[in-house]
Design a protein around this motif. Structure first.
Motif, PDB file in Angstrom:
ATOM      1  N   SER A 234       0.845  -1.198   0.000  1.00 50.45           N
ATOM      2  CA  SER A 234       0.000   0.000   0.000  1.00 50.45           C
ATOM      3  C   SER A 234       0.873   1.237   0.000  1.00 50.45           C
ATOM      4  O   SER A 234       1.730   1.403   0.862  1.00 50.45           O
ATOM      5  CB  SER A 234      -0.880   0.052   1.252  1.00 50.45           C
ATOM      6  N   THR A 255      -1.944   6.334   6.207  1.00 45.35           N
ATOM      7  CA  THR A 255      -3.156   6.491   5.410  1.00 45.35           C
ATOM      8  C   THR A 255      -2.861   6.342   3.927  1.00 45.35           C
ATOM      9  O   THR A 255      -1.784   6.715   3.463  1.00 45.35           O
ATOM     10  CB  THR A 255      -3.832   7.855   5.651  1.00 45.35           C
ATOM     11  N   THR A 336      -5.786  -2.764  13.658  1.00 41.09           N
ATOM     12  CA  THR A 336      -4.856  -3.848  13.986  1.00 41.09           C
ATOM     13  C   THR A 336      -3.481  -3.259  14.280  1.00 41.09           C
ATOM     14  O   THR A 336      -3.037  -2.332  13.609  1.00 41.09           O
ATOM     15  CB  THR A 336      -4.723  -4.861  12.837  1.00 41.09           C
ATOM     16  N   TYR A 339      -0.517  -3.435  11.441  1.00 40.82           N
ATOM     17  CA  TYR A 339      -0.557  -2.794  10.127  1.00 40.82           C
ATOM     18  C   TYR A 339      -0.216  -1.317  10.238  1.00 40.82           C
ATOM     19  O   TYR A 339      -0.685  -0.634  11.158  1.00 40.82           O
ATOM     20  CB  TYR A 339      -1.942  -2.970   9.496  1.00 40.82           C
TER      21      TYR A 339
HETATM   22  C1  ANZ Z   1      -7.690   7.681   6.245  1.00 42.93           C
HETATM   23  C2  ANZ Z   1      -8.668   7.194   5.288  1.00 42.93           C
HETATM   24  C3  ANZ Z   1      -9.689   7.880   4.670  1.00 42.93           C
HETATM   25  C4  ANZ Z   1      -8.464   5.867   4.968  1.00 42.93           C
HETATM   26  C5  ANZ Z   1     -10.503   7.210   3.774  1.00 42.93           C
HETATM   27  C6  ANZ Z   1      -9.249   5.162   4.086  1.00 42.93           C
HETATM   28  C7  ANZ Z   1     -10.289   5.857   3.482  1.00 42.93           C
HETATM   29  P1  ANZ Z   1      -5.081  -0.368   2.701  1.00 42.93           P
HETATM   30  O1  ANZ Z   1      -5.599   0.296   1.465  1.00 42.93           O
HETATM   31  O2  ANZ Z   1      -5.563  -1.740   2.902  1.00 42.93           O
HETATM   32  O3  ANZ Z   1      -3.585  -0.235   2.837  1.00 42.93           O
HETATM   33  N1  ANZ Z   1      -5.639   1.852   8.370  1.00 42.93           N
HETATM   34  C8  ANZ Z   1      -4.385   2.306   8.569  1.00 42.93           C
HETATM   35  N2  ANZ Z   1      -3.774   1.599   9.536  1.00 42.93           N
HETATM   36  C9  ANZ Z   1      -4.673   0.680   9.950  1.00 42.93           C
HETATM   37  C10 ANZ Z   1      -4.636  -0.328  10.939  1.00 42.93           C
HETATM   38  N3  ANZ Z   1      -3.562  -0.525  11.684  1.00 42.93           N
HETATM   39  N4  ANZ Z   1      -5.719  -1.110  11.103  1.00 42.93           N
HETATM   40  C11 ANZ Z   1      -6.827  -0.926  10.336  1.00 42.93           C
HETATM   41  N5  ANZ Z   1      -6.910   0.025   9.399  1.00 42.93           N
HETATM   42  C12 ANZ Z   1      -5.843   0.828   9.205  1.00 42.93           C
HETATM   43  O4  ANZ Z   1      -5.704   0.444   3.935  1.00 42.93           O
HETATM   44  C13 ANZ Z   1      -5.180   1.671   4.322  1.00 42.93           C
HETATM   45  C14 ANZ Z   1      -6.208   2.368   5.144  1.00 42.93           C
HETATM   46  O5  ANZ Z   1      -6.563   1.555   6.252  1.00 42.93           O
HETATM   47  C15 ANZ Z   1      -5.663   3.649   5.710  1.00 42.93           C
HETATM   48  O6  ANZ Z   1      -6.162   4.771   4.984  1.00 42.93           O
HETATM   49  C16 ANZ Z   1      -6.369   3.738   7.055  1.00 42.93           C
HETATM   50  O7  ANZ Z   1      -7.563   4.446   6.774  1.00 42.93           O
HETATM   51  C17 ANZ Z   1      -6.652   2.336   7.434  1.00 42.93           C
HETATM   52  F1  ANZ Z   1     -11.473   7.875   3.174  1.00 42.93           F
HETATM   53  O8  ANZ Z   1      -6.728   6.623   6.356  1.00 42.93           O
HETATM   54  B1  ANZ Z   1      -7.263   5.369   5.744  1.00 42.93           B
END
Ligand code: ANZ
Ligand code: ZN
Length: 860
Positions: A234, A255, A336, A339
């Protein structure tokens, strides 16, 4: 069966064995004194569960046909076999049947080896390897120590999946929908000191190599995609949020959607994050709720579906771009720890999990990406995850998501509050198992020296055989003496590690051991391995796409790093082929009991319990499995039809990568074919007489069919299209059958028959070998080279003739080569498009096999 397959098959298996044709030297010299090229063909080694099943027969026949074919093509083919002999079923059987896991395993190996041998596989049994043999596992204990010294092994207190029924830790891959892959019981989370291998050090390399040669060309796309998803690259941003009121303290999130930063409404931390401990230290009131959160943790897939739960820490962080905005900090069950950074910023409008959480805890929902064709966006119960135009985002409004991401990245870098970054889904590989029947981890715990690896000269740490299997848990813990030892460093009393290695450890390097199986001083000699590795063609089930196949790729890199090879060999398997499953209809009685195929019979349209009127429910064909009783035992097929029919049937019906629908009728049909071949070859004499002048047209056609068969079947074998090879062989058989045994056909018929035996030999080695002998040969067919075809005979016997009217093309006809001019003229004058364009014919010019030109007045 009308031909005596029983005596024939035993006879030839013995002859091959006596001649040692499958005992493969590391260097083989051909008749011209040159070294043959080495080639390594391998099928995944079986677990010795008791009997081989039909899936094994298919898998091993596939590899065997290829091995025999390549051997005929002049390669020195390594084709070994061994046993993945440690593992849970042996312990379970031991408990259920009150036998020792070792005797259960060894007797299963005996049985299964016998079954494999009766199938006539061209295996070099002198290289057989069994992973539960200390002569094998001592070297993996050495590998463990080498990995430890190289920093590739760690011991960490880690959260593990605990299977309460099996009383053991499971790898993430062994948890399916929150349940143990074998027990089917919901797994729990426990924190235990565990050994793990740092496969994550190689995440990028393992990922990138999927798109390089040879995997790019020679691994199924499906498997590469599965590995890519499993490693999970990612790209995104790491952003630091300053904690309000705690000078200099910040929470860092990962993110993939930094564009949504103005839609952020909270921060969420994983319940098992190290930070949580310090937060709770000053908030004893939250500890109980935190315990409840912990109790709920299962695997990620389950958590993704589970209701979102969390607790407010009372902390808040500063928004990086909005001075008057702070975000509350929660501990949330869906984050988690393994991750990213174990912390995220929640953007409820554009992430469903965040939205569910926001609804549960009454947090703000701020849409910042608007679908392109809409002027505005209201979020109710569904987050909008699509592309669009930025809104509610000062400095970004009107821009695309991609532009916004670039801009936010630039701002973050400028203010030094964030950076671009990649994160990987892959986790380190936990290898500790609290089980008895496995390879002991060669570690001693000393009160004075701490954790001490067992020195090489004290290996192997042999698994004790005198254990009590009746107590729950790991028998090694309860053994009266085994674990008590002296420290290799200070010679004071110390205790052994009682965990054993994950059995995937054994299967990650067995293919290297086959190259040099009797080496007693090291796992393998690098010079010998260099002659064979990588495996040219690996054949096995798709179920190993992410487990075994990823671990083996990691091992090659880890062993390279520890100097095990002359030159690093990054990829263990150049070519991979994943065969389909063998499927069979299922049968159930009225009360739902599964019934075996032998227990039922067809009566008209219906299926009934054999010999009764009781109707039986027929289910669609699914993978053969003991639980559904839709299996067919290879031993029965062997008893009724023999190995050649079993092998041929396995290769005939469907392309090898597809599922094969088992049918008793299909097996019968295959048997009939071999009977016909037998009759044809044995019911008449096949004189070897010298060429008797020119061939008749019939003879020429058979000659052509024979060369074509060689050519086609060769390409089919090369491309692992075995079903097409069988079809082509049957075409040749039919052509041969149609040519009467007249003296003028003697030579070509014999040539066709011998060719048929040779091209079928990789699939049906016994019957072809027997017929070869009966034709008067004193050589073994298995040692014969692959027949070559003469391209001149491949020239089609039809030609395309152009039809012209006054020099203008009006049509073409495909006709037999060598037609008389008058025949061609007649054909041209009858052609509809010629007829339409001619009035009075003046002249007809014919160039045989090429062209007819009609000079004529135009049609009136
Ligand atoms: C803000 C955000 C806004 C996100 C949005 C998503 C959508 P992938 O694509 O699978 O890599 N994330 C980050 N760390 C995490 C963790 N330890 N456990 C669970 N979820 C976690 O997923 C990346 C997204 O998963 C990241 O982007 C974060 O949410 C979440 F409109 O950040 B996102
Ligand atoms: Zn010590």
């Amino acid at each position: 069966m009308t031909y005596p397959f029983q005596t024939i098959e035993a006879k030839w298996q013995q002859r091959w064995d006596e001649a040692g044709v499958f005992r493969i030297p590391d260097v083989a010299i051909d008749d011209n004194g040159k070294a043959k090229p080495n080639l390594y063909i391998l099928e995944m080694l079986p677990y010795p569960s008791g009997q081989i099943h039909v899936g094994h027969v298919r898998n091993y026949t596939l590899g065997d046909v290829l091995a025999r074919f390549k051997r005929a093509c002049g390669y020195n083919v390594l084709h070994p076999m061994g046993w993945d002999a440690f593992g849970l079923p042996a312990e379970n059987a031991a408990i259920a049947q009150n036998v020792h896991p070792q005797s259960w395993t060894l007797s299963n190996i005996e049985d299964m080896r016998g079954e494999l041998q009766s199938l006539g596989f061209s295996i070099d049994w002198s290289r057989e390897v069994s992973t539960c043999d200390a002569a094998y596992y001592r070297f993996e204990q050495k590998m463990f120590c080498d990995f430890l010294a190289a920093g590739l092994v760690e011991r960490t207190l880690s959260w593990v999946n605990w299977d309460p029924q099996e009383q053991t830790v499971l790898a993430n891959e062994q948890v399916v929908d929150g349940k143990g892959w074998r027990s089917g019981v919901a797994v729990e989370r426990r924190r235990l000191p565990q050994w793990s291998l740092k496969i994550t050090d190689y995440a990028e390399e393992l990922y990138e190599a999927l798109d390089r040669s040879p995997l790019r060309e020679r691994w199924p796309d499906k498997v590469r995609t599965m590995q890519r998803n499993w490693i999970g690259r990612s790209e995104g941003a790491y952003i630091r949020f300053a904690i309000v009121g705690q000078q200099g303290e910040a929470l860092e999130v990962f993110t993939t959607r930094c564009d949504t930063i103005f839609g952020a409404s909270f921060i969420a931390i994983a319940p098992t994050h190290p930070l949580v401990e310090s937060i709770l230290a000053s908030r004893p009131d939250l500890q109980e709720a935190h315990q409840r959160l912990l109790a709920d943790i299962t695997d990620e897939a389950t958590l993704a579906q589970a209701p979102k739960k969390g607790l407010d820490t009372g902390l808040s962080v500063q928004h990086p771009f909005l001075d008057d905005t702070v975000l509350p900090v929660y501990i949330a069950n869906y984050v988690t720890v393994e991750y990213g950074t174990g912390v995220l910023f929640g953007c409820p409008a554009h992430d469903q999990r965040d939205l569910d959480f926001a609804r549960a805890y009454d947090l703000k929902v701020i849409p910042v990406v608007c679908p392109p064709e809409q002027g505005e966006l209201t979020i109710t119960e569904e987050a909008y995850t699509g592309d669009g135009v930025m809104i509610n985002s000062p400095g970004l409004n009107g821009h695309s998501v991609a532009e916004a991401q670039a801009q936010v990245m630039a701002w973050l870098t400028e203010r030094n509050t964030g950076r671009k970054g990649v994160t990987w889904r892959l986790r380190d590989w936990g290898i500790s198992r609290q089980r008895y029947w496995g390879c002991p981890i060669p570690i001693v715990y000393c009160p004075a020296c701490g954790t001490v690896p067992v020195p090489e000269d004290q290996l192997p740490v042999a698994l004790p055989l005198d254990v009590d299997m009746s107590v729950a848990g790991n028998p090694l813990d309860h053994h009266p003496t085994w674990k008590h030892t002296v420290c290799p460093r200070c010679q004071q009393p110390a205790v052994r590690e009682t965990d054993t290695l994950d059995t995937f450890f054994e299967s990650s390097w067995y293919f290297l051991r086959y190259c040099d199986p009797h080496n007693t001083s090291q796992a393998f000699d690098p010079a010998i391995v260099a002659r064979w590795m990588p495996v040219d063609q690996y054949v096995g089930g798709i179920e190993h796409a992410v487990l075994h196949l990823l671990y083996a790729r990691f091992f090659m890199r880890a062993l390279s790093a520890c100097g095990y090879f002359e030159v690093p060999i990054p990829e263990p398997f150049s070519g991979l082929f994943t065969q389909g499953m063998v499927c069979h209809a299922t049968y159930q009685s009225g009360d739902g009991t599964w019934l075996t195929p032998e227990a039922v019979e067809q009566r008209g349209e219906d299926w009934v319990l054999r010999g009764s009127d009781e109707k039986v429910r027929v289910g669609r064909a699914v993978k053969m499995s003991k639980s559904k009783k839709n299996t067919v035992a290879p031993s029965e097929i062997l008893a009724h039809y023999g190995a050649d029919v079993a092998r041929l049937y396995m290769m005939s019906d469907s392309p090898p990568e597809r599922d094969l629908l088992w049918s008793a009728g299909g097996l019968e049909g295959t048997g009939r074919f071999l009977n016909r071949l037998w009759r044809l070859a044995t019911a008449q004499s096949w004189p070897t007489g010298a060429a008797s002048g020119k061939l008749t047209a019939e003879g020429e056609a058979l000659m052509r069919a024979t060369h074509k068969a060689i050519h086609t079947i060769e390409a089919c074998y090369e491309g692992l299209r075995f079903n097409a090879a069988v079809a082509a062989a049957r075409t040749l058989f039919n052509a041969l059958e149609q040519v009467a045994p007249k003296p003028e056909h003697a030579q070509v018929r014999r040539y066709a028959l011998e060719t048929l035996l040779r091209v079928l030999n990789p699939i049906t080695p016994h019957v072809t070998e027997e017929l070869w002998e009966r034709l008067g040969h004193s050589t073994l067919l298995i040692t014969q080279p692959w027949p070559s075809h003469d391209p001149a005979w491949l020239v089609e016997d039809s030609v395309v003739v152009a039809l012209q009217v006054n020099g203008k093309l009006r049509g073409t006809v495909s006709v037999e080569r060598g037609l008389e001019s008058s025949q061609l003229e007649e054909m041209a004058l009858a052609h509809h498009n010629v007829v339409k364009n001619i009035g009075t014919v003046r002249k007809v010019i014919v160039i045989p096999d090429r062209l007819v030109n009609i000079v004529a007045t135009p049609r009136a």
